[in-house]
Design a protein around this motif. Structure first.
Motif, PDB file in Angstrom:
ATOM      1  N   LEU A  65       0.836  -1.128   0.002  1.00 47.00           N
ATOM      2  CA  LEU A  65       0.012  -0.178   0.182  1.00 47.00           C
ATOM      3  C   LEU A  65       0.861   1.433   0.112  1.00 47.00           C
ATOM      4  O   LEU A  65       0.565   2.261  -0.761  1.00 47.00           O
ATOM      5  N   MET A  66       1.949   1.146   0.665  1.00 44.30           N
ATOM      6  CA  MET A  66       2.708   2.366   0.713  1.00 44.30           C
ATOM      7  C   MET A  66       3.380   2.576  -0.545  1.00 44.30           C
ATOM      8  O   MET A  66       3.325   3.926  -1.036  1.00 44.30           O
ATOM      9  N   LEU A  67       3.714   1.679  -1.204  1.00 46.43           N
ATOM     10  CA  LEU A  67       4.482   1.948  -2.731  1.00 46.43           C
ATOM     11  C   LEU A  67       3.253   2.034  -3.672  1.00 46.43           C
ATOM     12  O   LEU A  67       3.566   3.114  -4.515  1.00 46.43           O
ATOM     13  N   GLY A  68       2.419   1.393  -3.585  1.00 45.91           N
ATOM     14  CA  GLY A  68       1.023   1.608  -4.534  1.00 45.91           C
ATOM     15  C   GLY A  68       0.601   3.159  -4.206  1.00 45.91           C
ATOM     16  O   GLY A  68       0.562   4.022  -5.382  1.00 45.91           O
ATOM     17  N   ILE A  69      -0.092   3.322  -3.218  1.00 43.77           N
ATOM     18  CA  ILE A  69      -0.699   4.655  -2.804  1.00 43.77           C
ATOM     19  C   ILE A  69       0.384   5.751  -2.981  1.00 43.77           C
ATOM     20  O   ILE A  69      -0.041   6.973  -3.575  1.00 43.77           O
ATOM     21  N   GLY A  70       1.501   5.594  -2.495  1.00 43.94           N
ATOM     22  CA  GLY A  70       2.504   6.747  -2.423  1.00 43.94           C
ATOM     23  C   GLY A  70       2.917   7.202  -3.914  1.00 43.94           C
ATOM     24  O   GLY A  70       2.984   8.258  -4.384  1.00 43.94           O
ATOM     25  N   GLY A  71       3.374   6.014  -4.587  1.00 43.83           N
ATOM     26  CA  GLY A  71       3.600   6.079  -6.074  1.00 43.83           C
ATOM     27  C   GLY A  71       2.548   6.653  -6.945  1.00 43.83           C
ATOM     28  O   GLY A  71       2.815   7.708  -8.051  1.00 43.83           O
ATOM     29  N   ALA A  72       1.400   6.191  -6.640  1.00 43.17           N
ATOM     30  CA  ALA A  72       0.219   6.610  -7.451  1.00 43.17           C
ATOM     31  C   ALA A  72      -0.099   7.975  -7.030  1.00 43.17           C
ATOM     32  O   ALA A  72      -0.675   8.783  -8.006  1.00 43.17           O
ATOM     33  N   THR A  73       0.140   8.651  -6.016  1.00 39.37           N
ATOM     34  CA  THR A  73      -0.128   9.785  -5.663  1.00 39.37           C
ATOM     35  C   THR A  73       0.864  10.905  -6.468  1.00 39.37           C
ATOM     36  O   THR A  73       0.459  11.890  -7.074  1.00 39.37           O
TER      37      THR A  73
END
Length: 445
Positions: A65-73
């Motif tokens: 979630l950190m990589l996905g949400i942070g990257g997508a932001t």
């Protein structure tokens, strides 16, 4: 300009939040399905073992979630600014970091599954079950982490319904396979973990449609790892990491305390409460992830008025969900507890029913805390998001649980979550007031 994010804010809020909430419910349902089928196919020892194993699983899930949400932001900000090259490099770096993390988790868990199981609280009755579940589940680590990266990127790329479809298909297949592997084939904990591991593979198969139909505005590009970029989106995703991993921390602390009060039957009761709570939390996480593309877009455009509208809709949605959840749990706590009690143990049902009624009162505050933390990260204010997430996930829980357990026993354990969320809500309210004033000044200016 992203056409998929244009139009009335209310309509876009429904378009992004609704499918994401439904998808997160479906995604969290496979843990609840594991709980139900293990409870009825393996028994209370299996339920306790699952509760031990989930502590480690949340670490992997939090990383994704950190990589996905942070990257997508970061991707959404670059996309809204028209920088397609930076958007694709962000995706590529998120994928590289996810695969590296997956390799570390896969190797570490398979090497240390037995000592880790004992450290989590397993005993001679549950250690073998816990170890089996961990080894099999983490064999699918690359798929879990890649799915967690792909989902928010596809959602931010204008396909929220497709992202929902991936989550729903994976979860529904997991439930069906749980029944087949546990109840029909009799594979026990191995079958539960194997069914869960298949879910992200099916989800990614659905997400691949986004690329096959050439809807994607990003792609994997050959690039060297960019440590600065990775650090940037990891910070933006840190609040999502804390929200998820705090569930594991709470599980670990509560498991160990409850073991001293009630033994494995108490941990099994907490397993029922905690896994139903995972589904409840998913409603708020779904809302939080759904508003992220909208908040990031309007932030990148400098649109303070619509940014405040997104926040207002999100907080109102969280309040309504909270009230409905609390009402349902209070009305159905005993039937819910009994559904996970294969042996009709009256102590198990009584503990779980009481726990649900007390524990779920915390969602009156948790919804606003989770949504606000994600909102601040989406508008590149990760410090506030982190403060809220750390407050509710670590500081407040630790501050209350030992004192309350010593004073009130099991009741003290159950009321720790509401107390921690209420205390954190004070900090959240302070940040929201400051943000609203800042946005008001910016709009006036």
């Amino acid at each position: 300009m992203d056409a998929s994010l244009e139009g009335p804010v209310g309509r876009q809020f429904v378009r992004y939040v609704t499918p994401n909430v439904l998808g997160m419910i479906a995604m969290s349902a496979y843990i609840l399905a594991d709980t139900f089928f293990i409870a009825n196919g393996v028994g209370s020892d299996g339920l306790a073992a699952l509760n031990f194993a989930i502590v480690v699983w949340t670490v992997m899930q939090a990383t994704g979630l950190m990589l996905g949400i942070g990257g997508a932001t970061k991707f959404q900000v670059f996309k809204s600014q028209g920088d397609a090259d930076a958007a694709s490099r962000t995706f590529s770096n998120a994928v590289m970091l996810a695969l590296f993390a997956a390799a570390v988790y896969l190797v570490a868990v398979n090497l240390f599954a037995t000592p880790v199981s004992y450290a989590l609280g397993a005993d001679s009755d549950t250690v073998g079950l816990t170890e089996t579940y961990l080894r099999v589940l983490f064999g699918f680590a690359p798929f879990f982490l890649m799915n967690n990266v792909l989902l928010p990127f596809v959602r931010n790329d204008g396909s929220p319904r497709l992202a929902m479809g991936g989550m729903v298909l994976g979860s529904m297949a997991n439930i069906a396979l749980d029944y087949l592997f546990i109840m029909v084939f009799g594979w026990g904990m191995f079958g539960a973990a194997f069914a869960t591991g298949i879910a992200p593979i099916l989800s990614m198969a659905v997400l691949s449609v986004h690329f096959l139909k050439r809807r994607n505005t990003f792609e994997f590009v050959k690039t060297l790892p960019d440590v600065r970029l990775m650090g940037g989106f990891a910070v933006l995703g840190a609040s999502s990491f804390i929200v998820e991993i705090s569930g594991g921390v709470v599980l670990l602390i509560f498991n160990l305390i409850i073991l001293s009060f009630e033994g494995n039957i108490g941990v099994a009761a907490y397993g029922i409460v905690a896994n139903i709570a995972f589904v409840a939390t998913a409603l708020f996480v779904g809302t939080a992830q759904g508003i992220q593309p909208l908040a990031s877009h309007h932030y990148a455009q400098g649109d303070a008025r619509n940014l405040k509208r997104v926040l207002r809709y999100a907080l109102l949605t969280a309040l309504v969900i909270s009230l409905v959840l609390i009402a349902v749990v209070w009305a159905l706590s005993e039937p819910l507890a009994a559904a996970f009690n294969r042996d009709d143990d009256p102590r198990l049902t009584a503990l779980a029913a009481e726990g649900m009624r007390l524990y779920f009162a915390g969602y009156l505050f948790a919804g606003a805390n989770i949504v606000s933390a994600a909102f601040f990260s989406a508008v590149e204010q990760p410090g506030r998001g982190l403060a809220i997430s750390i407050g509710r996930g670590f500081v407040a829980i630790v501050a209350f649980v030992f004192a309350f357990a010593a004073l009130f026993g099991m009741v003290g354990v159950w009321i720790t979550f509401p107390a921690a969320e209420a205390a954190t809500a004070c900090l959240t309210a302070y940040f929201l007031v400051r943000f609203s004033k800042a946005m008001g000044c910016r709009h006036a200016g």
